[in-house]
Write a protein that holds these residues in place. Structure first.
Motif, PDB file in Angstrom:
ATOM      1  N   LEU A   1       0.876  -1.648  -0.007  1.00  0.00           N
ATOM      2  CA  LEU A   1      -0.503   0.112   0.117  1.00  0.00           C
ATOM      3  C   LEU A   1       0.920   1.248   0.042  1.00  0.00           C
ATOM      4  CD1 LEU A   1      -2.872   0.256   0.302  1.00  0.00           C
ATOM      5  CD2 LEU A   1      -3.013   0.491   2.263  1.00  0.00           C
ATOM      6  N   ARG A   2       0.907   2.157  -0.976  1.00  0.00           N
ATOM      7  CA  ARG A   2       1.296   3.283  -1.050  1.00  0.00           C
ATOM      8  C   ARG A   2       0.964   4.215  -0.249  1.00  0.00           C
ATOM      9  NH1 ARG A   2       3.150   4.230  -6.488  1.00  0.00           N
ATOM     10  NH2 ARG A   2       3.673   5.998  -5.741  1.00  0.00           N
ATOM     11  N   ALA A   3       2.313   4.844   0.878  1.00  0.00           N
ATOM     12  CA  ALA A   3       2.326   5.554   2.435  1.00  0.00           C
ATOM     13  C   ALA A   3       0.996   6.551   2.164  1.00  0.00           C
ATOM     14  CB  ALA A   3       3.768   5.920   2.874  1.00  0.00           C
ATOM     15  N   GLN A   4       0.408   7.215   0.546  1.00  0.00           N
ATOM     16  CA  GLN A   4      -0.298   8.068   1.252  1.00  0.00           C
ATOM     17  C   GLN A   4      -1.556   8.131   0.789  1.00  0.00           C
ATOM     18  OE1 GLN A   4       2.499  10.914  -1.676  1.00  0.00           O
ATOM     19  NE2 GLN A   4       2.589  12.316  -0.481  1.00  0.00           N
ATOM     20  N   TYR A   5      -1.474   7.252   0.992  1.00  0.00           N
ATOM     21  CA  TYR A   5      -2.691   6.948   0.067  1.00  0.00           C
ATOM     22  C   TYR A   5      -3.446   6.042   1.529  1.00  0.00           C
ATOM     23  CZ  TYR A   5      -6.958   5.120  -2.104  1.00  0.00           C
ATOM     24  OH  TYR A   5      -8.422   4.922  -3.133  1.00  0.00           O
ATOM     25  N   ASP A   6      -4.901   6.954   2.483  1.00  0.00           N
ATOM     26  CA  ASP A   6      -5.882   5.969   2.680  1.00  0.00           C
ATOM     27  C   ASP A   6      -6.106   4.725   2.770  1.00  0.00           C
ATOM     28  OD1 ASP A   6      -7.160   5.284   5.026  1.00  0.00           O
ATOM     29  OD2 ASP A   6      -7.872   7.453   5.611  1.00  0.00           O
ATOM     30  N   PRO A   7      -5.852   3.845   2.933  1.00  0.00           N
ATOM     31  CA  PRO A   7      -6.732   2.630   3.227  1.00  0.00           C
ATOM     32  C   PRO A   7      -7.846   2.317   3.199  1.00  0.00           C
ATOM     33  CG  PRO A   7      -5.012   2.139   5.144  1.00  0.00           C
ATOM     34  CD  PRO A   7      -4.723   3.093   4.492  1.00  0.00           C
ATOM     35  N   GLU A   8      -8.151   3.146   4.561  1.00  0.00           N
ATOM     36  CA  GLU A   8      -9.620   3.305   4.735  1.00  0.00           C
ATOM     37  C   GLU A   8     -10.614   3.938   3.756  1.00  0.00           C
ATOM     38  OE1 GLU A   8     -11.355   4.453   8.737  1.00  0.00           O
ATOM     39  OE2 GLU A   8      -9.697   2.941  10.136  1.00  0.00           O
ATOM     40  N   LEU A   9     -10.138   4.979   3.154  1.00  0.00           N
ATOM     41  CA  LEU A   9     -10.108   6.124   2.469  1.00  0.00           C
ATOM     42  C   LEU A   9     -10.866   5.532   1.175  1.00  0.00           C
ATOM     43  CD1 LEU A   9     -11.469   8.978   1.298  1.00  0.00           C
ATOM     44  CD2 LEU A   9      -9.354   9.485   0.468  1.00  0.00           C
ATOM     45  N   GLU A  10      -9.730   4.718   0.592  1.00  0.00           N
ATOM     46  CA  GLU A  10      -9.824   3.509  -0.721  1.00  0.00           C
ATOM     47  C   GLU A  10     -11.149   2.694  -0.170  1.00  0.00           C
ATOM     48  OE1 GLU A  10      -7.437  -0.341  -3.127  1.00  0.00           O
ATOM     49  OE2 GLU A  10      -6.990   0.400  -0.584  1.00  0.00           O
ATOM     50  N   PHE A  11     -11.260   2.288   1.215  1.00  0.00           N
ATOM     51  CA  PHE A  11     -12.232   1.382   1.334  1.00  0.00           C
ATOM     52  C   PHE A  11     -14.111   1.407   0.989  1.00  0.00           C
ATOM     53  CE2 PHE A  11     -15.310  -0.454   4.449  1.00  0.00           C
ATOM     54  CZ  PHE A  11     -15.769  -1.911   4.344  1.00  0.00           C
TER      55      PHE A  11
END
Length: 248
Positions: A19-29
């Motif tokens: 996962l790229r550090a600048q991408y929020d996984p919750e936002l992706e979800f």
């Protein structure tokens, strides 16, 4: 700049380990559910909510703490899906239903199963919403194909072959049911994805242009400005500043 289609796949179908550090996984979800991507949501839900790392302790009882986190998730889903076009009453009614159901759960496993059910329920409704004006299977297939192949150059000929319909007939049918030409629909969908990538990934405009199969960065910027009224850089700057996040 030519970039492999794999980069797009890595962006859309990220593995937790890369996962790229600048991408929020919750936002992706939440944005994945909002987009109606059932395949990806199924994949994301393989990671059970009860096993999610970093959840704060909201109660002395682990099960009750997870119920509180479940309620927060449902509230967020309701808001994101309303933003995506789901009517307010339906979205909040779903949220209330699943929160009340979760309150009666007696185990972590029940909450895990309910979480997956709720997420897929919202996702299915969002997928149907994007096709709510569609009455024919050929156009519905075209729309699904477009969303699944944003990393490629999509042509009317591709869609004609997919549906087995004459290009001219399919073009007229698509416009009748969506109110847009095929090319305009493809461009709009790609630009919506580009907007998300500009704000929630570390890809440059040039990389995004290549990832989304625009002929070059100049053409990407031209289409982006036509759709949003702003250049990609200006859009990124204004929205990052508005959210309180630093420019990259």
């Amino acid at each position: 700049m030519k970039i492999s289609n794999k980069i797009y796949r890595d962006y859309i179908y990220k593995d937790e380990a890369v996962l790229r550090a600048q991408y929020d996984p919750e936002l992706e979800f939440y944005t994945t559910i909002k987009s109606g991507n059932i395949e990806k949501v199924n994949e994301l839900c393989q990671a059970k909510i009860s096993h999610k790392k970093g959840l704060g302790e909201l109660s002395d009882t682990p099960l009750q703490s997870l119920k509180y986190h479940f309620a927060i998730t449902m509230a967020m889903l309701a808001r994101y899906c309303i933003e995506g076009g789901l009517d307010l009453s339906t979205s909040y009614s779903l949220s209330d239903f699943y929160i009340h159901t979760a309150d009666r759960a007696n185990s972590m496993d029940e909450l895990d199963e309910l979480h997956t059910t709720a997420c897929l329920d919202y996702t299915g409704r969002m997928k149907n919403l994007r096709k709510k004006k569609i009455t024919s299977k050929p156009v519905a297939r075209c729309i699904d194909y477009i969303y699944d192949h944003l990393h490629t150059k999509i042509t009317l000929a591709n869609l004609s072959e997919l549906t087995g319909l004459n290009s001219s007939y399919l073009s007229r049918l698509f416009h009748k049911e969506t109110g847009m030409t095929v090319s305009d629909y493809i461009q709009q969908t790609k630009i919506e994805t580009a907007k998300n990538m500009l704000l929630h990934s570390s890809y440059s405009a040039a990389e995004i242009a290549s990832i989304l199969a625009f002929s070059d960065q100049s053409y990407f910027s031209e289409v982006f400005k036509k759709q949003t009224g702003l250049t990609p850089k200006r859009y990124q700057s204004l929205n990052l500043n508005a959210s309180g996040l630093p420019d990259r």
